[in-house]
Design a protein around this motif. Structure first.
Motif, short mmCIF file in Angstrom:
data_model
loop_
_atom_site.label_atom_id
_atom_site.label_comp_id
_atom_site.label_asym_id
_atom_site.label_seq_id
_atom_site.Cartn_x
_atom_site.Cartn_y
_atom_site.Cartn_z
N ASN A 1 7.35 -4.10 -4.76
CA ASN A 1 8.49 -3.67 -3.97
C ASN A 1 9.77 -4.34 -4.46
OD1 ASN A 1 9.87 -2.40 -1.95
ND2 ASN A 1 9.16 -3.72 -0.32
N PRO A 2 10.16 -4.11 -5.75
CA PRO A 2 11.37 -4.77 -6.24
C PRO A 2 12.61 -4.11 -5.64
CG PRO A 2 10.57 -3.26 -7.90
CD PRO A 2 9.56 -3.26 -6.77
N CYS A 3 13.51 -4.93 -5.16
CA CYS A 3 14.78 -4.45 -4.60
C CYS A 3 14.57 -3.42 -3.49
CB CYS A 3 15.67 -3.87 -5.69
SG CYS A 3 15.99 -4.98 -7.05
N CYS A 4 13.46 -3.51 -2.81
CA CYS A 4 13.11 -2.60 -1.70
C CYS A 4 13.00 -1.14 -2.15
CB CYS A 4 14.08 -2.72 -0.55
SG CYS A 4 13.99 -4.32 0.27
N LEU A 5 12.75 -0.90 -3.43
CA LEU A 5 12.58 0.48 -3.90
C LEU A 5 11.31 1.10 -3.35
CD1 LEU A 5 13.72 0.20 -7.62
CD2 LEU A 5 14.92 1.27 -5.73
N GLY A 6 10.27 0.29 -3.19
CA GLY A 6 9.02 0.80 -2.62
C GLY A 6 9.21 1.25 -1.18
#
Length: 136
Positions: free
Chosen positions: A57-62
């Motif tokens: 979940n990098p940078c809340c992209l997930g």
């Protein structure tokens, strides 16, 4: 009978046709068969979004991909296929970005660990507290 926006397609039958059975002289009419094809439902990529959210979940992209996947599924259930395609496409792009970023970060981490282990090995081998060839 046909879905909106999809005209019926006329496809002539293959082979020889001598008219209707039992009619003398044969007919010159051509028979056509109408085939109604339903379009493939849009994909919402919910499983991929869940995996990106839970594991990478990098940078809340997930999280963003999961939200767009849920919106795509809601639009599909509501019958708005174009909206579902739009949200599904956005979820797919976010999933791709999240997967690529995490893959790059994992690759960088592995390279750094290898470099550190090689340096540690070299520094350990160069340190010899008991050098028996030393004549001082």
């Amino acid at each position: 009978m046909n879905p909106l926006g999809h005209p019926a397609e006329n496809v002539p039958l293959q082979g020889r046709y001598d008219g209707l059975p039992g009619l003398p002289g044969g007919s010159t009419a051509i028979q056509y068969t109408t085939v109604n094809m339903t379009p493939e439902p849009p994909k919402d990529h919910i499983i991929w979004s869940l995996c990106c959210f839970l594991y990478s979940n990098p940078c809340c992209l997930g999280l963003a991909a999961l939200i767009f996947s849920i919106k795509a599924r809601d639009r599909k259930v509501a019958g708005d296929l174009e909206g579902a395609r739009h949200y599904g496409s956005t979820a797919r792009c976010l999933n791709i970005w999240a997967t690529v970023l995490v893959s790059i970060l994992v690759l960088i981490f592995i390279i750094i660990m290898i470099v550190l282990l090689v340096q540690e090995s070299r520094s350990y081998n160069s340190y010899r507290p008991y050098d028996f060839n030393y004549r001082g």
